[in-house]
Design a protein around this motif. Structure first.
Motif, short mmCIF file in Angstrom:
data_model
loop_
_atom_site.label_atom_id
_atom_site.label_comp_id
_atom_site.label_asym_id
_atom_site.label_seq_id
_atom_site.Cartn_x
_atom_site.Cartn_y
_atom_site.Cartn_z
N THR A 142 0.82 -1.21 0.00
CA THR A 142 0.00 0.00 0.00
C THR A 142 0.86 1.26 0.00
O THR A 142 0.64 2.18 -0.81
CB THR A 142 -0.93 0.02 1.23
N LEU A 143 1.85 1.31 0.87
CA LEU A 143 2.61 2.54 1.09
C LEU A 143 3.87 2.64 0.25
O LEU A 143 4.35 3.74 0.00
CB LEU A 143 2.98 2.64 2.57
N VAL A 144 4.43 1.52 -0.19
CA VAL A 144 5.70 1.55 -0.93
C VAL A 144 5.47 1.16 -2.39
O VAL A 144 5.62 1.98 -3.28
CB VAL A 144 6.73 0.61 -0.26
N PHE A 145 5.09 -0.08 -2.63
CA PHE A 145 4.86 -0.55 -4.00
C PHE A 145 3.37 -0.38 -4.32
O PHE A 145 2.65 -1.35 -4.55
CB PHE A 145 5.31 -2.00 -4.15
N THR A 146 2.96 0.87 -4.37
CA THR A 146 1.54 1.21 -4.37
C THR A 146 0.79 0.66 -5.58
O THR A 146 -0.24 -0.01 -5.43
CB THR A 146 1.38 2.74 -4.31
N PHE A 147 1.29 0.94 -6.78
CA PHE A 147 0.55 0.53 -7.99
C PHE A 147 0.70 -0.97 -8.29
O PHE A 147 -0.29 -1.64 -8.58
CB PHE A 147 0.97 1.38 -9.18
N PRO A 148 1.92 -1.54 -8.22
CA PRO A 148 2.01 -2.99 -8.42
C PRO A 148 1.25 -3.78 -7.36
O PRO A 148 0.70 -4.84 -7.65
CB PRO A 148 3.52 -3.26 -8.34
N GLY A 149 1.22 -3.26 -6.13
CA GLY A 149 0.53 -3.95 -5.05
C GLY A 149 -0.96 -4.05 -5.29
O GLY A 149 -1.56 -5.13 -5.21
N ALA A 150 -1.57 -2.89 -5.60
CA ALA A 150 -3.02 -2.86 -5.80
C ALA A 150 -3.45 -3.58 -7.07
O ALA A 150 -4.57 -4.08 -7.16
CB ALA A 150 -3.51 -1.41 -5.83
N ARG A 151 -2.54 -3.67 -8.06
CA ARG A 151 -2.89 -4.27 -9.34
C ARG A 151 -2.45 -5.74 -9.46
O ARG A 151 -2.30 -6.25 -10.56
CB ARG A 151 -2.27 -3.46 -10.48
N GLY A 152 -2.22 -6.40 -8.33
CA GLY A 152 -1.92 -7.83 -8.41
C GLY A 152 -0.92 -8.34 -7.40
O GLY A 152 -0.89 -9.52 -7.09
N GLY A 153 -0.07 -7.44 -6.89
CA GLY A 153 0.94 -7.87 -5.93
C GLY A 153 0.34 -8.47 -4.67
O GLY A 153 0.76 -9.53 -4.20
N VAL A 154 -0.67 -7.81 -4.12
CA VAL A 154 -1.34 -8.31 -2.92
C VAL A 154 -2.04 -9.63 -3.22
O VAL A 154 -2.00 -10.57 -2.42
CB VAL A 154 -2.33 -7.27 -2.37
N PHE A 155 -2.68 -9.71 -4.38
CA PHE A 155 -3.39 -10.93 -4.76
C PHE A 155 -2.45 -12.13 -4.75
O PHE A 155 -2.79 -13.21 -4.25
CB PHE A 155 -4.02 -10.72 -6.15
N HIS A 156 -1.26 -11.96 -5.31
CA HIS A 156 -0.28 -13.04 -5.30
C HIS A 156 0.21 -13.35 -3.89
O HIS A 156 0.22 -14.51 -3.46
CB HIS A 156 0.93 -12.67 -6.17
N SER A 157 0.62 -12.32 -3.18
CA SER A 157 1.33 -12.53 -1.91
C SER A 157 0.42 -12.96 -0.77
O SER A 157 0.85 -13.66 0.15
CB SER A 157 2.07 -11.24 -1.51
N CYS A 158 -0.85 -12.55 -0.80
CA CYS A 158 -1.75 -12.91 0.28
C CYS A 158 -2.15 -14.38 0.22
O CYS A 158 -2.77 -14.91 1.15
CB CYS A 158 -2.98 -12.02 0.31
N ALA A 159 -1.80 -15.07 -0.86
CA ALA A 159 -2.10 -16.50 -0.96
C ALA A 159 -1.44 -17.29 0.17
O ALA A 159 -1.97 -18.33 0.60
CB ALA A 159 -1.64 -17.04 -2.31
N ALA A 160 -0.31 -16.80 0.67
CA ALA A 160 0.39 -17.49 1.76
C ALA A 160 -0.40 -17.47 3.06
O ALA A 160 -0.15 -18.28 3.96
CB ALA A 160 1.76 -16.85 1.98
#
Length: 284
Positions: free
Chosen positions: A255-273
């Motif tokens: 949210t605060l650092v990798f703002t655009f990659p996070g919201a556009r798929g980064g969180v989706f990948h990483s939250c799988a853990a």
């Protein structure tokens, strides 16, 4: 490559190992739930939820990082939780999983960072001997380096440094489309010239999108109140702390650092853990 060598060069052959990898997730959810509550029925339902995993279901079979990161990330949190609660030799396999997680995704380095922070924090509050802290850190980092050193050596040979610095430039994007701007100068000046108001709006928007991901993707919407109650109920259980710290670190970074990659798929990948933990807590 191995599956295509055996089954022939096709997309279905490429999918085969990822389907097999994803099949480990229900078992990890079962073990996570069992460690928390020792209730077989709860553990079985948590495992079944990993099979019927909502938005993730179409992605487990894709030949990319969804299934591998979900498996090694959740195993890393499981091993860290077991060590945090009972000590033993769980840090070495946790480090191995962190290394594979970093090979899967750049933000997999968070798995190692969470482990290091937890080791330091636990020993500092227990006022343990420096040698004990050092040996634990060596065990964790050794597991990570066993996986990553060959990759570091390859990168040094190919690009002159252990890791590429290109990913850092995504911090300074003004929009997600700039990811595809070949040769663009993405740096602090570029970012600051966008204006403070735009920067803050982008962080707020990313925070809102990532919150929706937590509710709809991680918790399948209807599990949200159940998992939150579960987190509160087990907040003092040391086994759960690695997952809590990873969740906070991952959502904050995206949210605060990798703002655009996070919201556009980064969180989706990483939250799988986090799926095995969330499903286990929801059922309990």
């Amino acid at each position: 490559a191995l599956s295509q060598a055996v089954l022939g060069p096709s997309f279905k052959a490429a999918q085969a190992p990822f389907i097999l990898l994803a099949a480990f997730l229900p078992l990890i959810a079962y073990l996570t739930s069992w460690e928390l509550a020792h209730n077989r029925r709860h553990a079985l339902v948590a495992g079944l939820l990993c099979i019927c995993s909502g938005f993730f279901l179409p992605f487990w079979s894709l030949p990319e990082s969804f299934a591998p990161y979900a498996v090694v990330g959740s195993l890393n949190l499981l091993f860290l939780g077991l060590w945090f609660k009972r000590k033993g030799w769980w840090l070495l396999p946790a480090g191995l999983m962190a290394g594979i997680g970093h090979l899967c995704r750049a933000d997999g380095i968070l798995l190692l960072a969470v482990g290091i922070l937890l080791v330091l924090w636990l020993y500092l509050i227990q006022r343990s001997h420096f040698t004990t802290i050092l040996l634990s850190l060596v065990e964790l980092v050794l597991g990570y380096l066993i996986i990553m050193v060959p990759w570091f050596m390859r990168n040094i040979y190919a690009i002159g440094s252990p890791l590429s610095a290109a990913g850092i430039q995504t911090i300074f994007m003004q929009s997600y489309d700039e990811l595809f701007s070949f040769g663009a100068q993405l740096d602090w000046d570029h970012y600051w010239n966008w204006g403070l108001e735009n920067i803050l709006k982008s962080k707020l928007n990313a925070g809102w999108v990532n919150l929706q991901t937590f509710i709809a993707v991680n918790n399948l919407i209807f599990l949200t109140p159940l998992s939150l109650v579960g987190f509160w109920k087990f907040r003092r259980d040391l086994f759960l702390w690695p997952a809590i710290l990873y969740g906070i670190a991952m959502y904050s970074a995206m949210t605060l650092v990798f703002t655009f990659p996070g919201a556009r798929g980064g969180v989706f990948h990483s939250c799988a853990a986090l799926l095995p933990v969330i499903f286990a807590l929801s059922m309990i």
